[in-house]
Motif scaffolding. Structure first.
Motif, mmCIF file in Angstrom:
data_model
loop_
_atom_site.group_PDB
_atom_site.id
_atom_site.type_symbol
_atom_site.label_atom_id
_atom_site.label_comp_id
_atom_site.label_asym_id
_atom_site.label_seq_id
_atom_site.Cartn_x
_atom_site.Cartn_y
_atom_site.Cartn_z
ATOM 1 N N ARG A 25 -0.669 3.792 3.325
ATOM 2 C CA ARG A 25 -1.201 2.900 3.350
ATOM 3 C C ARG A 25 -0.646 2.761 1.867
ATOM 4 N N LEU A 73 6.573 -5.997 7.727
ATOM 5 C CA LEU A 73 4.977 -5.880 7.633
ATOM 6 C C LEU A 73 3.949 -6.186 7.569
ATOM 7 N N TYR A 77 -0.723 -3.001 3.486
ATOM 8 C CA TYR A 77 0.453 -2.432 3.993
ATOM 9 C C TYR A 77 -0.225 -0.919 5.203
ATOM 10 N N GLN A 78 0.438 -0.447 6.303
ATOM 11 C CA GLN A 78 -0.196 0.381 6.861
ATOM 12 C C GLN A 78 1.395 0.894 8.050
ATOM 13 N N ALA A 79 2.086 2.144 7.626
ATOM 14 C CA ALA A 79 3.165 2.565 8.321
ATOM 15 C C ALA A 79 3.046 4.280 8.733
ATOM 16 N N SER A 102 7.599 -8.844 2.154
ATOM 17 C CA SER A 102 7.633 -7.192 3.630
ATOM 18 C C SER A 102 7.604 -8.321 5.048
ATOM 19 N N LEU A 149 9.032 2.391 2.411
ATOM 20 C CA LEU A 149 8.270 1.090 2.893
ATOM 21 C C LEU A 149 8.904 -0.411 2.706
ATOM 22 N N PRO A 150 9.260 -1.024 3.983
ATOM 23 C CA PRO A 150 10.201 -1.966 4.644
ATOM 24 C C PRO A 150 9.725 -2.854 3.942
#
Length: 440
Positions: A415, A391, A409-411, A389, A352-353
């Protein structure tokens, strides 16, 4: 059908008065006597329930009129009353703190309040505090008051005399004793399972309580605390949308912020649960979804950074497009880096960035709601770190009392948020966290 049992809510005028010690000691005292004891924790706390569970020998659930809801609290108390001789509910903060407060819970369900007051630096003022707690709100059920951290017999007599016309409230005094102190750190009490002498501490506290009027309470004496709990209304059947799916749950000293009710909810939704330890670098079990709960990754950052086998399994899981729900500490594990309280910088799992850094003071605290397409989850936030982040959040939680919510956040299938969810508040929304988006 109504169920009846002796019940008491252990409260205090403020945090730090010793109510966890007294609540756990009371549960331990009666469990040692062969009585069936169920304990609950008022509010969203993860840590006090570990001590209450050790004392009672039973799972401990949370009760909160906002987060868990009145219907959920009623159902849990009704079930416990059908099984137990004594129900011990530990309050949260001060008796009248919060919206809704522990006092409101006591009034709603008729729980007599046992007030614990740290009397170490007072004499006559003890009577004023006890009087205020008893009479501040009309209709508050009352069990009595216990003086904690007392200097000796003379001090205890002064405190009892200070009650004046409320002398019938006196439930005794407990001296200050390091033998049953419960150690703390930055998020609250140390987890009971981390202390080899945890049960010995509870036994010492129970022995001290045995020397007070509370120690002489047999089943007949407990009858004056009898409370009748109504049966809850039937709940809608959420079905089993997770049937045939396995959810892998991180569980160890670094990831220990797990409500037992959340595990129960996942099982009720049909999921099989498989537990693993990132701290021990255990491989990710074969699974369809992963839950990384909160905890203390900052205390184990070196070991977690080296857990490359577990990281590789989770990376492959995400590359396959499978869902991961990461809460608070679970989110910190997945970020690029984490700076601890001591200032050390640790490379984390890089899934997760962003970067996280522990702070010297509490950053956020309070009830929150997370609105998802499948429903709204209630829960809370409580953290000592900040994150940055690149994001953009896909949404934010909604605080109960206003202010900024926590980022979601979502990548891919991941989540993540600082938000700690109470899964029973919306089984449908919970299921959606552990299903691929196309299926949710």
């Amino acid at each position: 059908m109504r169920h009846q049992a002796a019940a008491v809510l252990v409260a205090a005028p403020a945090s730090g008065q010793g109510k966890t010690t007294v609540a756990a000691a009371l549960a331990r005292l009666h469990a040692r006597a062969g009585r069936r004891v169920r304990a609950f924790k008022c509010g969203p706390d993860f840590l006090d329930p570990h001590w209450l569970a050790l004392a009672s020998g039973q799972p401990v659930h949370n009760l909160d009129l906002w987060m868990t809801g009145e219907d959920d609290a009623r159902a849990r108390l009704h079930e416990a009353a059908g099984q137990a001789d004594l129900i011990v509910v530990e309050g949260v903060m001060g008796l009248f703190d919060g919206e809704p407060s522990a006092a409101e819970l006591a009034r709603r369900f008729g729980l007599p309040v046992l007030a614990v007051i740290d009397a170490s630096a007072m004499a006559g003022t003890f009577g004023a505090l006890a009087f205020g707690l008893r009479h501040f709100r009309a209709g508050l059920p009352w069990a009595g008051v216990l003086a904690n951290r007392v200097a000796g017999e003379r001090h205890a007599q002064l405190l009892q005399d200070a009650l004046g016309e409320d002398r019938d409230s006196w439930l005794g005094a407990v001296n200050r004793d390091a033998a049953f102190s419960l150690p703390e750190r930055h998020l609250g009490l140390t987890v009971a399972s981390e202390l080899p002498d945890a049960l010995a501490r509870l036994d010492a506290a129970a022995d001290a309580l045995a020397a007070t009027p509370l120690g002489g309470m047999d089943r007949a004496a407990l009858a004056r605390w009898t409370v009748s709990f109504e049966a809850p209304a039937p709940r809608p059947d959420p079905g089993r949308p997770l049937a045939g799916r396995t959810v892998a749950v991180a569980r160890d000293a670094a990831f220990c912020f797990i409500y037992p009710a959340n595990l129960d909810t996942l099982r009720a939704l049909g999921a099989e649960l498989a537990f693993f330890s990132p701290l021990a670098d255990e491989p990710l079990p074969p699974c369809d979804a992963v839950w990384l709960p909160g905890g203390y990754p900052e205390l184990h950052a070196t070991e977690l950074a080296a857990s490359q086998r577990c990281r590789a399994g989770l990376a492959a899981h995400l590359q396959a497009g499978l869902p991961v729900w990461a809460e608070c500490g679970g989110m910190l594990l997945l970020m690029d880096g984490l700076r601890t309280h001591e200032g050390g910088a640790h490379a984390m799992w890089g899934l997760l960035p962003g970067q996280a850094a522990m702070q010297p003071r509490l950053v956020a605290l309070g009830p929150q709601r997370l609105d998802l397409p499948a429903g709204s989850l209630r829960g809370h936030t409580f953290h000592h770190s900040r994150t940055e982040s690149p994001l953009a959040p896909i949404g934010r939680t909604v605080p109960q009392r206003g202010g900024a919510g926590e980022a979601l956040y979502q990548a891919g299938g991941l989540r993540a948020s600082y938000f700690h969810a109470w899964f029973p508040s919306s089984p449908a929304a919970t299921a959606s966290l552990f299903l691929p988006e196309a299926s949710a």
